[in-house]
Write a protein that holds these residues in place. Structure first.
Motif, mmCIF file in Angstrom:
data_model
loop_
_atom_site.group_PDB
_atom_site.id
_atom_site.type_symbol
_atom_site.label_atom_id
_atom_site.label_comp_id
_atom_site.label_asym_id
_atom_site.label_seq_id
_atom_site.Cartn_x
_atom_site.Cartn_y
_atom_site.Cartn_z
ATOM 1 N N ASP A 404 0.849 -1.192 0.000
ATOM 2 C CA ASP A 404 0.000 0.000 0.000
ATOM 3 C C ASP A 404 0.889 1.248 0.000
ATOM 4 O O ASP A 404 1.662 1.479 0.926
ATOM 5 C CB ASP A 404 -0.886 -0.030 1.256
ATOM 6 N N TRP A 405 0.776 2.061 -1.063
ATOM 7 C CA TRP A 405 1.590 3.281 -1.216
ATOM 8 C C TRP A 405 0.684 4.500 -1.024
ATOM 9 O O TRP A 405 0.758 5.463 -1.757
ATOM 10 C CB TRP A 405 2.240 3.291 -2.590
ATOM 11 N N SER A 406 -0.182 4.429 -0.007
ATOM 12 C CA SER A 406 -1.148 5.509 0.209
ATOM 13 C C SER A 406 -0.678 6.464 1.298
ATOM 14 O O SER A 406 0.183 6.123 2.122
ATOM 15 C CB SER A 406 -2.513 4.924 0.599
ATOM 16 N N GLY A 407 -1.289 7.647 1.314
ATOM 17 C CA GLY A 407 -0.901 8.675 2.275
ATOM 18 C C GLY A 407 -1.108 8.269 3.713
ATOM 19 O O GLY A 407 -0.350 8.687 4.607
ATOM 20 N N SER A 408 -2.138 7.450 3.979
ATOM 21 C CA SER A 408 -2.404 7.029 5.359
ATOM 22 C C SER A 408 -1.335 6.083 5.890
ATOM 23 O O SER A 408 -1.295 5.792 7.089
ATOM 24 C CB SER A 408 -3.774 6.344 5.441
ATOM 25 N N MET A 409 -0.454 5.591 5.002
ATOM 26 C CA MET A 409 0.647 4.715 5.420
ATOM 27 C C MET A 409 1.871 5.501 5.861
ATOM 28 O O MET A 409 2.885 4.894 6.249
ATOM 29 C CB MET A 409 1.036 3.795 4.254
ATOM 30 N N ALA A 410 1.813 6.832 5.824
ATOM 31 C CA ALA A 410 2.990 7.661 6.076
ATOM 32 C C ALA A 410 3.660 7.322 7.408
ATOM 33 O O ALA A 410 4.893 7.237 7.500
ATOM 34 C CB ALA A 410 2.605 9.138 6.032
#
Length: 709
Positions: A404-410
């Motif tokens: 998962d390369w999403s913003g919530s994974m920051a």
């Protein structure tokens, strides 16, 4: 009780015993497309379970046995063919499925009890023969239908029809007979009587009565009758007369019972106007390479970007600025060194489980050759022959990672990549083929063409901003492998820490196109399996949450371009199904957004039954419990287990196993490091923390190995 349309669809498919597509839609009548093999069934909302089964069996009978042949259309009214063909296909269905006879019996009994054909109070002997045959074939068990000896010949002809040609011939002869009977009745009515009047003339005394006097007499009789009637009786009388007037206008060759059957089934559907249509959608067939950014392209982008970052830049004050990767690279070397124990543990677990599996499948057999070392035991041992143990070849394994390369994974991306790197190093050491993809919609590819123009309607739409970044691959040359690992580390390290360099803009975190990535797996898995000559593929998905629903492709008329274009439409989960023509399965979506991904995963598992789909859900400590409640009731025992072990394994989700990991447990940076001169208590505490962190990781990795091996 509400009808489960998905179950009824499966019933229709089972009855058809072929690759039949069944759709339940808000239509008034059933339809069958002989070319696409799509059977469209109305949603009989007002029908009971019994009547619904009867109607499903009836319509499947037409789909199986009624050909697309209309050569008779110009010589026989369709209603007559309906009567004979209905009788034929219902007979064939009951013969093919003896258990279906009970459904037909109960269904028609319920229809009879509810006066479905509106025959209560009617003299059935006055109906035309086609009507009576239709009633006899459907509800003759419950109602006495009168026939003459001549008419019984037609009844037997209809009952004995085996082919569609037989049914058409019976319909043609039945039509001619009914027409002949009507013609004879009309001639008889017009024939003169012995006194010179026509057969339908009235009494001579009535003829001589003046018209006005006759009318007054009738009116006076009616008025006297009305005075004696109640209000309800007057309404019934009016309804009776209106019905009588309608019947007098009916074509004598019209088959009333066939018309009532069709109208009655429409009434069971209810009002279809303004009702949202059920949607049946499919995974599209597309070239997945249009969405994959190759491993070579990814690292060309990153290498070029780091070179630009190392180029000195002057600000407005004339000060020179040069990026530095010293901190990030030092942290990578430190992490790699500390991870070797875990990697070696994974390799050891894998080899042990492989050996145990090979031993379990080993076969020992006699060779037929004497074993000279056992000859001296011939007095008490009958087994003197040499034996050979055959070890079958082990299965070739392969791993596909979706990250998962999403913003919530920051907040978790660096620790998540650490876990992925451990698994990648394990694959590298154990010679297991692998591919690591990151799903994103922030990659900018100006050369990409639109992929959706030729998509079929009612297939899920993958937007052009979606991409799969092939970050790492076992096909990469070993000399470039370390450099690629460092490229990814620098990117994620820069997302989580303050660094003296910028990240490539196309590799920033984005949305969560997880469902699009799952669609791509339908094409990636078979290609990966074929290219690496594998028997078993495992898919590992690392994410911090499910995705929202996907749109579907819909055609619309463009007034500007004056042609049909392809656009998108929103999917209403409560009214939508995912259909897979290859497996023959249909899955209903539900209102919860996270269930959308679950349906996609169930379809994927049915398509690739020999593949394990392992999910790793990363959640903050405050969110892990709400995540578990989605799939099971949270007990005190579970809560204690999560607090102690920092993870939980769920088996009833769309994944083969879904690991819920507390995000704080991902980091394995706890080192056995104490100050010089520290007390025994501090040394003991530091050692315990280090040992606990290692054991937690090993528990998760051990369960992971059980699934992979």
């Amino acid at each position: 009780m509400a009808v489960n349309y998905e179950i009824k669809s499966q019933l229709a498919k089972l009855l058809a015993t072929e690759d039949l597509v069944v759709e339940n839609r808000n239509v008034e009548t059933a339809q069958f497309n002989v070319e696409t093999r799509v059977l469209t069934l109305p949603m009989w909302k007002r029908a009971s379970e019994t009547v619904y089964d009867l109607l499903v069996g009836h319509e499947v009978g037409h789909a199986l046995y009624t050909p697309d042949d209309w050569s008779w259309e110009d010589r026989i009214p369709q209603q007559f063919v309906n009567v004979t063909e209905d009788a034929r296909i219902e007979k064939l269905m009951k013969r093919r499925y003896p258990g279906l006879s009970k459904s037909f019996y109960k269904g028609y009994k319920e229809m009879t009890d509810n006066d479905f054909f509106e025959i209560d109070g009617q003299d059935l002997s006055k109906m035309n023969l086609a009507d009576r045959i239709n009633l006899y074939c459907k509800i003759g068990t419950f109602v006495d239908i009168p026939f003459s000896d001549k008419e019984m010949e037609f009844v037997e002809m209809v009952n004995e029809s085996e082919t569609f040609g037989d049914a058409v011939l019976a319909a043609e002869l039945l039509y001619k007979y009914c027409k002949e009977q009507i013609d004879n009745s009309e001639k008889l009515a017009e024939a003169p009587t012995p006194d010179g009047n026509k057969g339908d003339s009235v009494d001579s005394s009535q003829q001589q009565m003046p018209k006005a006097e006759s009318q007054d007499s009738e009116n006076s009789e009616e008025s006297e009758e009305k005075e004696d009637m109640t209000h309800e009786e007057m309404l019934e009388e009016a309804e009776r007369r209106e019905k009588g007037n309608e019947l007098s206008k009916v074509d004598p060759l019209e088959i009333q019972t066939d018309e009532r059957f069709n109208e009655g089934t429409k009434d069971l559907v209810g009002n279809v106007e303004g009702v949202r249509e059920l949607g049946y959608y499919e995974i599209p067939n597309f070239d997945v390479n249009n969405y994959i950014i190759s491993n070579e392209k990814v690292h060309q982008d990153l290498d070029s970007h780091w070179e630009r970052e190392l180029t000195p830049l002057e600000d407005s004050n004339g000060n020179s600025h040069v990026a530095s990767f010293e901190l990030a690279d030092a942290e990578y070397k430190k992490f790699k060194k500390n991870s070797q124990r875990e990697v070696n543990f994974l390799v050891k677990e894998f080899e042990c489980k492989k050996s145990a599996d090979a031993y379990a499948r080993a076969a020992t057999s006699r060779t037929g050759v004497l074993d000279c070392t056992k000859l001296h035991t011939y007095k008490y041992n009958e087994d003197l022959f040499k034996k050979v143990t055959t070890l079958p070849d082990g299965k070739n394994h392969g791993l596909i990672f979706l990250l998962d390369w999403s913003g919530s994974m920051a907040d978790y991306i660096q620790d998540t990549v650490k876990q992925v790197f451990n698994l990648i190093w394990f694959c590298n050491k154990a010679n297991i083929p692998f591919d690591l993809y990151a799903f994103t919609n922030s990659y900018h590819d100006t050369d990409r063409q639109s992929n959706n123009l030729d998509w079929k309607e009612n297939t899920f739409w993958l937007s052009n901003d979606f991409s799969l970044l092939n970050l790492l691959s076992s096909t990469c040359k070993q000399k470039d492998f370390e450099k690629q690992m460092l490229n990814i580390w620098r990117s994620v390290f820069g997302m989580r820490n303050y660094c003296n360099y910028n990240i490539h803009p196309s590799y920033n975190l984005s949305g969560t196109p997880l469902n699009e990535a799952i669609c791509c797996l339908h094409h990636i898995i078979p290609a990966f399996k074929k290219n690496n000559d594998l028997q078993k593929v495992q898919v590992l998905v690392l994410t911090d949450g499910e995705a929202n629903s996907m749109p579907v492709a819909k055609k619309y008329w463009s007034a500007y371009h004056k042609k049909w274009d392809v656009g998108t439409a929103h999917v209403y989960p409560d009214m939508s199904y995912l259909r897979n023509r290859k497996t023959g399965m249909t899955y209903k979506f539900s209102g919860e957004y996270f269930k959308f991904t679950e349906v996609f995963l169930k379809d994927l598992q049915a398509t690739f039954p020999d593949t394990n789909f392992i999910g790793i859900r990363i959640a903050a400590n405050r969110d892990i419990y709400s995540f578990v409640r989605r799939y099971t009731m949270l007990t005190d025992k579970m809560i204690k287990g999560i607090k102690k072990e920092k993870f939980i394994a769920i088996d009833n989700s769309g994944y083969t196993t879904y690991f819920g990991l507390v995000s704080q447990s991902l980091s394995n940076d706890v080192e056995f490091d104490v100050e010089e001169g520290a007390s025994k208590t501090k040394i003991k505490t530091a050692f315990a923390k280090n040992l606990k962190a290692k054991s937690l990781n090993k528990k998760v990795l051990s369960q992971f190995m059980d699934l992979v091996c």
